[in-house]
Design a protein around this motif. Structure first.
Motif, PDB file in Angstrom:
ATOM      1  N   LEU A   5      -4.276 -13.811 -18.281  1.00 49.20           N
ATOM      2  CA  LEU A   5      -3.447 -12.641 -16.869  1.00 49.20           C
ATOM      3  C   LEU A   5      -2.700 -11.927 -17.876  1.00 49.20           C
ATOM      4  N   GLY A   6      -1.457 -11.107 -17.339  1.00 48.93           N
ATOM      5  CA  GLY A   6      -0.765  -9.987 -18.102  1.00 48.93           C
ATOM      6  C   GLY A   6      -0.860  -8.768 -18.498  1.00 48.93           C
ATOM      7  N   LEU A   7      -2.407  -8.409 -18.509  1.00 52.86           N
ATOM      8  CA  LEU A   7      -3.052  -7.103 -18.724  1.00 52.86           C
ATOM      9  C   LEU A   7      -2.991  -6.146 -17.681  1.00 52.86           C
ATOM     10  N   PRO A   8      -2.790  -4.755 -18.008  1.00 53.67           N
ATOM     11  CA  PRO A   8      -2.409  -4.181 -17.456  1.00 53.67           C
ATOM     12  C   PRO A   8      -2.880  -3.698 -16.592  1.00 53.67           C
ATOM     13  N   SER A   9      -4.965  -3.939 -16.967  1.00 55.54           N
ATOM     14  CA  SER A   9      -5.615  -3.803 -15.315  1.00 55.54           C
ATOM     15  C   SER A   9      -6.920  -4.935 -15.499  1.00 55.54           C
ATOM     16  N   LEU A  10      -7.663  -4.710 -14.880  1.00 57.25           N
ATOM     17  CA  LEU A  10      -8.856  -5.306 -14.709  1.00 57.25           C
ATOM     18  C   LEU A  10     -10.221  -4.379 -15.466  1.00 57.25           C
ATOM     19  N   LEU A  30       5.993  -0.357 -21.350  1.00 57.87           N
ATOM     20  CA  LEU A  30       7.943  -0.846 -20.757  1.00 57.87           C
ATOM     21  C   LEU A  30       7.311  -1.948 -19.414  1.00 57.87           C
ATOM     22  N   ASP A  31       6.676  -1.989 -18.943  1.00 58.21           N
ATOM     23  CA  ASP A  31       6.017  -3.162 -18.106  1.00 58.21           C
ATOM     24  C   ASP A  31       6.027  -4.315 -18.568  1.00 58.21           C
ATOM     25  N   SER A  32       5.749  -4.422 -20.009  1.00 59.74           N
ATOM     26  CA  SER A  32       4.777  -5.748 -20.683  1.00 59.74           C
ATOM     27  C   SER A  32       5.787  -6.890 -19.810  1.00 59.74           C
ATOM     28  N   PHE A  33       6.902  -6.872 -20.111  1.00 63.13           N
ATOM     29  CA  PHE A  33       7.680  -8.020 -19.921  1.00 63.13           C
ATOM     30  C   PHE A  33       7.839  -8.563 -18.222  1.00 63.13           C
ATOM     31  N   ALA A  34       8.320  -7.587 -17.749  1.00 61.20           N
ATOM     32  CA  ALA A  34       7.841  -8.049 -15.842  1.00 61.20           C
ATOM     33  C   ALA A  34       6.419  -8.203 -15.976  1.00 61.20           C
ATOM     34  N   ARG A  35       4.863  -7.830 -16.406  1.00 61.14           N
ATOM     35  CA  ARG A  35       3.876  -7.995 -16.397  1.00 61.14           C
ATOM     36  C   ARG A  35       3.828  -9.579 -16.403  1.00 61.14           C
ATOM     37  N   ALA A  36       4.494 -10.113 -17.829  1.00 57.44           N
ATOM     38  CA  ALA A  36       4.185 -11.688 -18.010  1.00 57.44           C
ATOM     39  C   ALA A  36       5.240 -11.690 -17.237  1.00 57.44           C
ATOM     40  N   ARG A  54       9.280 -12.242 -33.100  1.00 55.66           N
ATOM     41  CA  ARG A  54      10.825 -11.834 -32.395  1.00 55.66           C
ATOM     42  C   ARG A  54      10.696 -10.684 -31.479  1.00 55.66           C
ATOM     43  N   GLY A  55      11.462 -10.340 -30.666  1.00 51.35           N
ATOM     44  CA  GLY A  55      11.846  -9.602 -29.493  1.00 51.35           C
ATOM     45  C   GLY A  55      11.144  -9.627 -28.424  1.00 51.35           C
ATOM     46  N   LEU A  56      10.290  -8.999 -27.382  1.00 51.78           N
ATOM     47  CA  LEU A  56       9.795  -9.419 -27.005  1.00 51.78           C
ATOM     48  C   LEU A  56       8.873 -10.875 -26.842  1.00 51.78           C
ATOM     49  N   LEU A  57       7.917 -11.018 -27.843  1.00 49.09           N
ATOM     50  CA  LEU A  57       7.583 -12.448 -28.162  1.00 49.09           C
ATOM     51  C   LEU A  57       8.402 -13.798 -27.685  1.00 49.09           C
ATOM     52  N   ALA A  58       9.241 -13.516 -28.781  1.00 46.00           N
ATOM     53  CA  ALA A  58      10.101 -14.839 -28.969  1.00 46.00           C
ATOM     54  C   ALA A  58      11.122 -14.502 -27.270  1.00 46.00           C
ATOM     55  N   ASN A  59      11.409 -14.377 -26.469  1.00 47.39           N
ATOM     56  CA  ASN A  59      11.708 -13.646 -25.211  1.00 47.39           C
ATOM     57  C   ASN A  59      10.829 -14.149 -24.056  1.00 47.39           C
ATOM     58  N   LEU A  60       9.695 -13.914 -24.258  1.00 48.71           N
ATOM     59  CA  LEU A  60       8.475 -14.452 -23.460  1.00 48.71           C
ATOM     60  C   LEU A  60       8.157 -16.189 -23.413  1.00 48.71           C
ATOM     61  N   GLN A  61       8.527 -16.990 -25.253  1.00 46.39           N
ATOM     62  CA  GLN A  61       8.568 -18.190 -25.540  1.00 46.39           C
ATOM     63  C   GLN A  61       9.524 -18.983 -24.217  1.00 46.39           C
ATOM     64  N   ASP A  62      10.958 -18.298 -24.763  1.00 42.24           N
ATOM     65  CA  ASP A  62      12.148 -18.574 -23.887  1.00 42.24           C
ATOM     66  C   ASP A  62      12.198 -18.688 -22.541  1.00 42.24           C
ATOM     67  N   VAL A  63      11.449 -17.904 -21.594  1.00 43.45           N
ATOM     68  CA  VAL A  63      11.492 -18.044 -20.594  1.00 43.45           C
ATOM     69  C   VAL A  63       9.925 -19.172 -19.914  1.00 43.45           C
ATOM     70  N   ALA A  64       8.754 -18.796 -20.739  1.00 41.38           N
ATOM     71  CA  ALA A  64       7.940 -20.071 -19.907  1.00 41.38           C
ATOM     72  C   ALA A  64       8.429 -21.409 -20.513  1.00 41.38           C
ATOM     73  N   LYS A  65       9.043 -21.591 -20.877  1.00 40.22           N
ATOM     74  CA  LYS A  65       9.673 -22.493 -21.250  1.00 40.22           C
ATOM     75  C   LYS A  65      10.682 -22.984 -20.625  1.00 40.22           C
ATOM     76  N   ARG A  66      11.587 -22.835 -20.660  1.00 46.03           N
ATOM     77  CA  ARG A  66      12.528 -22.532 -19.693  1.00 46.03           C
ATOM     78  C   ARG A  66      13.074 -22.126 -18.228  1.00 46.03           C
ATOM     79  N   TYR A  67      11.611 -21.873 -17.281  1.00 44.64           N
ATOM     80  CA  TYR A  67      11.516 -21.460 -16.237  1.00 44.64           C
ATOM     81  C   TYR A  67       9.956 -21.901 -15.817  1.00 44.64           C
ATOM     82  N   PHE A  68       9.486 -22.100 -16.594  1.00 45.10           N
ATOM     83  CA  PHE A  68       7.610 -22.796 -16.015  1.00 45.10           C
ATOM     84  C   PHE A  68       7.411 -23.694 -16.762  1.00 45.10           C
ATOM     85  N   ASN A  69       7.683 -24.725 -17.663  1.00 47.35           N
ATOM     86  CA  ASN A  69       7.606 -25.613 -18.756  1.00 47.35           C
ATOM     87  C   ASN A  69       6.057 -25.645 -19.881  1.00 47.35           C
ATOM     88  N   ILE A  70       6.135 -24.253 -19.731  1.00 46.14           N
ATOM     89  CA  ILE A  70       5.196 -24.057 -20.428  1.00 46.14           C
ATOM     90  C   ILE A  70       5.020 -23.558 -21.435  1.00 46.14           C
TER      91      ILE A  70
END
Length: 166
Positions: A46-51, A110-116, A143-159
């Motif tokens: 999931l998270g690809l810009p398109s199929l 630029l849309d990667s964080f929202a899509r992820a 650092r940056g986007l990947l680290a932020n996504l790891q934090d969001v995944a763990k904090r909000y979705f327990n992933i």
């Protein structure tokens, strides 16, 4: 006024047709009846810009890169089958019951964080595995986007979002 309403109805109808086409394309790709008999591994992405196929191939290139870097668990990268799925796919829970391996594509646009974020939320709501791989271009810094996504995944979705170096 009626012209504006008519154009809005036309726009909504076009969006509905596009959504149905997209859902049909995804369901054809993941339908168990037409699934190829591979000895390899399958991963829902999931998270690809398109199929489009080009984006699925970009995800597959990550497995090739990992294999070249000596990640033995990858095995033969040509045996991996990437199953691209839209975050709004209506039968996501069926996929959870069918496929064990899930991944999140992280791009550098630029849309990667929202899509992820939408993809993580969809995985969480569907009951996807609690550990998923982060697939990304080699140039994307940890650092940056990947680290932020790891934090969001763990904090909000327990992933646990697994970010591997290449």
């Amino acid at each position: 006024m009626s012209d504006q309403a008519a154009s809005l109805r036309q726009w909504a109808a076009q969006r509905q047709d596009q959504s149905q086409d997209q859902q049909q394309a995804v369901s054809e790709q993941v339908s168990p009846s037409n699934e190829p008999k591979l000895n390899g591994q399958q991963v829902v992405v999931l998270g690809l810009p398109s199929l489009h196929e080009q984006h699925a191939l970009a995800a597959l290139e990550v497995f090739q890169r990992w294999a070249a870097a000596g990640k033995k668990w990858v095995g033969d990268p040509s045996q991996w089958r990437v199953i691209p799925v839209a975050s709004d796919y209506p039968e996501m829970t069926r996929l959870v019951g069918t496929y064990q391996r899930w991944a999140l594509w992280v791009n550098d646009d630029l849309d990667s964080f929202a899509r992820a974020y939408r993809a993580l939320k969809a995985m969480h709501q569907a009951g996807a595995p609690k550990q998923i791989l982060a697939l990304h271009q080699a140039s994307l810094a940890r650092r940056g986007l990947l680290a932020n996504l790891q934090d969001v995944a763990k904090r909000y979705f327990n992933i646990e979002l697994l970010v591997l170096s290449s």
